[in-house]
Design a protein around this motif. Sequence first.
Motif, PDB file in Angstrom:
ATOM      1  N   LEU A 148       0.823  -1.213   0.000  1.00 32.03           N
ATOM      2  CA  LEU A 148       0.000   0.000   0.000  1.00 32.03           C
ATOM      3  C   LEU A 148       0.855   1.261   0.000  1.00 32.03           C
ATOM      4  N   ILE A 149       1.958   1.254   0.742  1.00 36.13           N
ATOM      5  CA  ILE A 149       2.859   2.409   0.740  1.00 36.13           C
ATOM      6  C   ILE A 149       3.409   2.634  -0.665  1.00 36.13           C
ATOM      7  N   LEU A 150       3.854   1.554  -1.304  1.00 36.85           N
ATOM      8  CA  LEU A 150       4.375   1.686  -2.669  1.00 36.85           C
ATOM      9  C   LEU A 150       3.303   2.158  -3.633  1.00 36.85           C
ATOM     10  N   LEU A 151       2.099   1.632  -3.495  1.00 33.72           N
ATOM     11  CA  LEU A 151       1.010   2.042  -4.370  1.00 33.72           C
ATOM     12  C   LEU A 151       0.742   3.541  -4.240  1.00 33.72           C
ATOM     13  N   MET A 152       0.748   4.053  -3.011  1.00 34.14           N
ATOM     14  CA  MET A 152       0.483   5.477  -2.808  1.00 34.14           C
ATOM     15  C   MET A 152       1.629   6.345  -3.329  1.00 34.14           C
ATOM     16  N   VAL A 153       2.881   5.977  -3.010  1.00 30.87           N
ATOM     17  CA  VAL A 153       4.028   6.796  -3.408  1.00 30.87           C
ATOM     18  C   VAL A 153       4.210   6.773  -4.925  1.00 30.87           C
ATOM     19  N   LEU A 154       4.214   5.575  -5.519  1.00 29.91           N
ATOM     20  CA  LEU A 154       4.414   5.486  -6.961  1.00 29.91           C
ATOM     21  C   LEU A 154       3.197   6.000  -7.731  1.00 29.91           C
ATOM     22  N   GLY A 155       2.018   5.832  -7.161  1.00 34.68           N
ATOM     23  CA  GLY A 155       0.821   6.397  -7.792  1.00 34.68           C
ATOM     24  C   GLY A 155       0.842   7.912  -7.788  1.00 34.68           C
ATOM     25  N   ALA A 156       1.311   8.509  -6.696  1.00 33.86           N
ATOM     26  CA  ALA A 156       1.427   9.971  -6.642  1.00 33.86           C
ATOM     27  C   ALA A 156       2.453  10.465  -7.663  1.00 33.86           C
ATOM     28  N   GLY A 157       3.557   9.741  -7.806  1.00 38.19           N
ATOM     29  CA  GLY A 157       4.552  10.112  -8.811  1.00 38.19           C
ATOM     30  C   GLY A 157       4.002  10.026 -10.221  1.00 38.19           C
ATOM     31  N   THR A 158       3.236   8.972 -10.496  1.00 42.33           N
ATOM     32  CA  THR A 158       2.615   8.820 -11.813  1.00 42.33           C
ATOM     33  C   THR A 158       1.609   9.936 -12.062  1.00 42.33           C
ATOM     34  N   LEU A 159       0.822  10.263 -11.053  1.00 41.90           N
ATOM     35  CA  LEU A 159      -0.151  11.348 -11.189  1.00 41.90           C
ATOM     36  C   LEU A 159       0.539  12.677 -11.484  1.00 41.90           C
ATOM     37  N   LEU A 160       1.597  12.975 -10.748  1.00 45.23           N
ATOM     38  CA  LEU A 160       2.322  14.221 -10.983  1.00 45.23           C
ATOM     39  C   LEU A 160       2.940  14.254 -12.376  1.00 45.23           C
ATOM     40  N   ASN A 161       3.439  13.132 -12.851  1.00 45.14           N
ATOM     41  CA  ASN A 161       3.998  13.090 -14.207  1.00 45.14           C
ATOM     42  C   ASN A 161       2.902  13.314 -15.246  1.00 45.14           C
ATOM     43  N   ARG A 162       1.750  12.716 -15.039  1.00 42.51           N
ATOM     44  CA  ARG A 162       0.642  12.916 -15.991  1.00 42.51           C
ATOM     45  C   ARG A 162       0.156  14.361 -15.975  1.00 42.51           C
ATOM     46  N   SER A 212       1.889  16.925 -15.366  1.00 45.46           N
ATOM     47  CA  SER A 212       2.897  17.792 -15.995  1.00 45.46           C
ATOM     48  C   SER A 212       3.018  17.520 -17.486  1.00 45.46           C
ATOM     49  N   GLY A 213       2.147  16.709 -18.029  1.00 44.78           N
ATOM     50  CA  GLY A 213       2.170  16.453 -19.460  1.00 44.78           C
ATOM     51  C   GLY A 213       3.186  15.393 -19.863  1.00 44.78           C
ATOM     52  N   ASN A 214       3.379  14.396 -19.021  1.00 46.51           N
ATOM     53  CA  ASN A 214       4.346  13.322 -19.266  1.00 46.51           C
ATOM     54  C   ASN A 214       5.733  13.877 -19.572  1.00 46.51           C
ATOM     55  N   ALA A 215       6.200  14.752 -18.681  1.00 46.44           N
ATOM     56  CA  ALA A 215       7.477  15.430 -18.880  1.00 46.44           C
ATOM     57  C   ALA A 215       8.674  14.515 -18.672  1.00 46.44           C
ATOM     58  N   VAL A 216       8.507  13.453 -17.909  1.00 48.59           N
ATOM     59  CA  VAL A 216       9.623  12.557 -17.591  1.00 48.59           C
ATOM     60  C   VAL A 216       9.548  11.329 -18.498  1.00 48.59           C
ATOM     61  N   PRO A 217      10.659  10.956 -19.154  1.00 49.44           N
ATOM     62  CA  PRO A 217      10.645   9.772 -20.019  1.00 49.44           C
ATOM     63  C   PRO A 217      10.396   8.487 -19.227  1.00 49.44           C
TER      64      PRO A 217
END
Length: 128
Positions: free
Chosen positions: A43-57, A59-64
């Motif tokens: 659950l910790i990984l799901l929240m942290v990595l999900g937040a990172g994915t959300l922020l990348n989306r 920002s317009g998929n700025a990170v490769p």
Amino acid sequence: MSSFPSFVPLLLSVALYTSLVKLAAFLYRRALLSWRDACIFSLILLMVLGAGTLLNRLSGNAVPVSVLVAAGLVIQVSIGAWFLAPRARSASGEPLGSKGGALLALIAYGLIVGLGALVALAMLNLNN
């Protein structure tokens, strides 16, 4: 209409990853890890990595994608070293420590990558 069906993939991903973390603990020197701790780690990984994915989306998929995969690996191993170090125990009952927690998380990452590759190959064979 109920919104429960939209949560089914989320629940299945947590259940799958929890099971893979338990399998990784077994593969790593028969380490002992409770289902509760494996689920909390998932659950910790799901929240942290999900937040990172959300922020990348957002920002317009700025990170490769290659950078995201590498960052996900580093984040997972770091969280594993932090969270699993005092909770995962060796067969003799001693805590694995930071190095053991990181290796356990790395094994779990390898299992999920391997499972994902198998599913991708199966999907390719179904389409041909």
